[in-house]
Design a protein around this motif. Structure first.
Motif, PDB file in Angstrom:
ATOM      1  N   UNK A 113       0.854  -1.177   0.000  1.00 18.00           N
ATOM      2  CA  UNK A 113       0.000   0.000   0.000  1.00 18.00           C
ATOM      3  C   UNK A 113       0.900   1.242   0.000  1.00 18.00           C
ATOM      4  N   UNK A 114       1.103   1.847  -1.154  1.00 19.49           N
ATOM      5  CA  UNK A 114       1.982   3.017  -1.223  1.00 19.49           C
ATOM      6  C   UNK A 114       1.472   4.216  -0.443  1.00 19.49           C
ATOM      7  N   UNK A 115       0.160   4.371  -0.301  1.00 17.47           N
ATOM      8  CA  UNK A 115      -0.398   5.563   0.337  1.00 17.47           C
ATOM      9  C   UNK A 115      -0.675   5.364   1.832  1.00 17.47           C
ATOM     10  N   UNK A 116      -0.332   4.212   2.377  1.00 16.00           N
ATOM     11  CA  UNK A 116      -0.638   3.948   3.784  1.00 16.00           C
ATOM     12  C   UNK A 116       0.594   3.362   4.483  1.00 16.00           C
ATOM     13  N   UNK A 117       0.591   3.570   5.787  1.00 16.64           N
ATOM     14  CA  UNK A 117       1.706   2.995   6.559  1.00 16.64           C
ATOM     15  C   UNK A 117       1.617   1.483   6.585  1.00 16.64           C
ATOM     16  N   UNK A 118       0.408   1.007   6.767  1.00 16.48           N
ATOM     17  CA  UNK A 118       0.237  -0.453   6.793  1.00 16.48           C
ATOM     18  C   UNK A 118      -0.766  -0.909   5.729  1.00 16.48           C
ATOM     19  N   UNK A 119      -2.019  -0.414   5.853  1.00 15.14           N
ATOM     20  CA  UNK A 119      -3.067  -0.952   4.994  1.00 15.14           C
ATOM     21  C   UNK A 119      -4.237   0.024   4.942  1.00 15.14           C
ATOM     22  N   UNK A 120      -4.979  -0.027   3.861  1.00 15.64           N
ATOM     23  CA  UNK A 120      -6.214   0.766   3.765  1.00 15.64           C
ATOM     24  C   UNK A 120      -7.185   0.313   4.847  1.00 15.64           C
ATOM     25  N   UNK A 121      -7.882   1.258   5.469  1.00 15.87           N
ATOM     26  CA  UNK A 121      -8.757   0.922   6.598  1.00 15.87           C
ATOM     27  C   UNK A 121      -9.863  -0.047   6.193  1.00 15.87           C
ATOM     28  N   UNK A 122     -10.485   0.167   5.042  1.00 11.64           N
ATOM     29  CA  UNK A 122     -11.573  -0.720   4.598  1.00 11.64           C
ATOM     30  C   UNK A 122     -11.040  -2.114   4.335  1.00 11.64           C
ATOM     31  N   UNK A 123      -9.881  -2.181   3.753  1.00  4.96           N
ATOM     32  CA  UNK A 123      -9.277  -3.486   3.475  1.00  4.96           C
ATOM     33  C   UNK A 123      -8.820  -4.162   4.785  1.00  4.96           C
ATOM     34  N   UNK A 124      -8.357  -3.344   5.702  1.00  2.00           N
ATOM     35  CA  UNK A 124      -7.930  -3.899   7.001  1.00  2.00           C
ATOM     36  C   UNK A 124      -9.115  -4.504   7.733  1.00  2.00           C
ATOM     37  N   UNK A 125     -10.270  -3.808   7.702  1.00  2.00           N
ATOM     38  CA  UNK A 125     -11.456  -4.343   8.370  1.00  2.00           C
ATOM     39  C   UNK A 125     -11.902  -5.646   7.724  1.00  2.00           C
ATOM     40  N   UNK A 126     -11.851  -5.695   6.408  1.00  2.00           N
ATOM     41  CA  UNK A 126     -12.263  -6.917   5.693  1.00  2.00           C
ATOM     42  C   UNK A 126     -11.314  -8.066   6.008  1.00  2.00           C
ATOM     43  N   UNK A 127     -10.015  -7.759   6.090  1.00  2.00           N
ATOM     44  CA  UNK A 127      -9.032  -8.817   6.410  1.00  2.00           C
ATOM     45  C   UNK A 127      -9.238  -9.350   7.823  1.00  2.00           C
ATOM     46  N   UNK A 128      -9.435  -8.464   8.766  1.00  2.00           N
ATOM     47  CA  UNK A 128      -9.607  -8.911  10.164  1.00  2.00           C
ATOM     48  C   UNK A 128     -10.913  -9.676  10.331  1.00  2.00           C
ATOM     49  N   UNK A 129     -11.935  -9.306   9.608  1.00  2.00           N
ATOM     50  CA  UNK A 129     -13.207 -10.029   9.687  1.00  2.00           C
ATOM     51  C   UNK A 129     -13.067 -11.430   9.114  1.00  2.00           C
ATOM     52  N   UNK A 130     -12.311 -11.554   8.016  1.00  5.92           N
ATOM     53  CA  UNK A 130     -12.126 -12.874   7.398  1.00  5.92           C
ATOM     54  C   UNK A 130     -11.287 -13.782   8.297  1.00  5.92           C
ATOM     55  N   UNK A 131     -10.177 -13.253   8.795  1.00 10.27           N
ATOM     56  CA  UNK A 131      -9.300 -14.075   9.647  1.00 10.27           C
ATOM     57  C   UNK A 131      -9.956 -14.368  10.997  1.00 10.27           C
ATOM     58  N   UNK A 132     -10.817 -13.451  11.460  1.00 12.16           N
ATOM     59  CA  UNK A 132     -11.509 -13.700  12.717  1.00 12.16           C
ATOM     60  C   UNK A 132     -12.406 -14.907  12.645  1.00 12.16           C
ATOM     61  N   UNK A 133     -12.918 -15.222  11.460  1.00 12.60           N
ATOM     62  CA  UNK A 133     -13.816 -16.373  11.295  1.00 12.60           C
ATOM     63  C   UNK A 133     -13.061 -17.692  11.457  1.00 12.60           C
ATOM     64  N   UNK A 134     -11.733 -17.666  11.292  1.00 16.49           N
ATOM     65  CA  UNK A 134     -10.949 -18.907  11.459  1.00 16.49           C
ATOM     66  C   UNK A 134     -10.085 -18.853  12.737  1.00 16.49           C
ATOM     67  N   UNK A 135     -10.387 -17.878  13.607  1.00 11.04           N
ATOM     68  CA  UNK A 135      -9.762 -17.883  14.942  1.00 11.04           C
ATOM     69  C   UNK A 135      -8.521 -17.025  15.107  1.00 11.04           C
ATOM     70  N   UNK A 136      -8.279 -16.065  14.212  1.00  8.81           N
ATOM     71  CA  UNK A 136      -7.105 -15.208  14.329  1.00  8.81           C
ATOM     72  C   UNK A 136      -7.548 -13.761  14.540  1.00  8.81           C
ATOM     73  N   UNK A 137      -6.872 -13.089  15.480  1.00 10.92           N
ATOM     74  CA  UNK A 137      -7.125 -11.676  15.722  1.00 10.92           C
ATOM     75  C   UNK A 137      -5.853 -10.891  15.432  1.00 10.92           C
TER      76      UNK A 137
END
Length: 220
Positions: A113-137
């Motif tokens: 992500x060239x414009x962000x330090x880590x990740x776009x906020x919307x994409x970060x929320x989607x990633x955490x929601x997906x990984x949360x379904x398999x037990x990762x926070x």
């Protein structure tokens, strides 16, 4: 008869011989059985030892001489003030591998992500929601933005993190030195697993890509 020894008369004259008073001194007989006069006791001779021998020779031992301790009194030394040369302020360099998350379960996520330090906020929320379904926070993973670490090779990243699971999201997130793996196919090597998939830009709004990603990430 004239006898010179009066003691011989007892052998010549067996009878008693009577002498006249004036003749007794001439025939005085000494009785050998008469007790002898006691000897005159001589006074004991006292031997006086010389005065030098009578004196008790007492030699006094002189008391030992105890040397007094020598106390060296050193005069106080002058206090030398050492000038303090100020050191130039140094800044601790930022971590060469800055990431988001706690990495508690050795789960590494590579993004770009060239414009962000880590990740776009919307994409970060989607990633955490997906990984949360398999037990990762977030405390279990490390999101590493490859754009902020240009030049880092895959060997350097793997040596630093030593991940057990690696998720590479998009072609731009492929580090140098790593040949592009098959898309949406989990590759396993020992206790390690790696999944190369689409970026969230390619998945959002695309159900087929999203479904393909989900089917693989839940087995990582």
């Amino acid at each position: 008869m004239l006898v010179e020894n009066p003691l011989a008369l007892r052998y010549i004259l067996p009878d008693d011989v009577y002498l006249l008073r004036n003749e007794k001194p001439a025939f005085a007989i000494t009785d050998s059985t008469a007790p002898l006069p006691e000897p005159i006791a001589e006074a004991p001779i006292q031997v006086t030892a010389p005065a030098a021998e009578q004196a008790v020779n007492i030699t006094e031992t002189p008391a030992p001489i105890v040397a007094e301790p020598v106390i060296n009194i050193t005069p106080p030394q002058p206090i030398v003030q050492i000038p303090v040369v100020p050191q130039p302020a140094t800044q601790t360099p930022a971590s060469a591998f800055k990431y988001l998350g706690g990495f508690g379960k050795q789960f590494l996520v590579l993004v770009n992500y060239p414009a962000h330090e880590f990740m776009d906020d919307a994409h970060l929320n989607a990633l955490e929601a997906t990984l949360g379904r398999i037990g990762f926070i977030r405390a279990d993973i490390a999101i590493f933005n490859l754009h902020q670490h240009a030049g880092k090779t895959y060997a350097e990243i793997r040596e630093h993190f030593k991940p057990e699971r690696t998720l590479i999201m998009g072609a731009d997130a492929l580090p140098q030195g790593l040949k592009q793996p098959p898309t949406n196919q989990v590759i396993r090597a020992g206790n390690r697993s790696l999944l190369y998939t689409f970026s969230f830009t390619d998945m959002l709004g695309n159900k087929e890509n999203t479904r393909a990603f989900w089917e693989q990430v839940k087995t990582i």
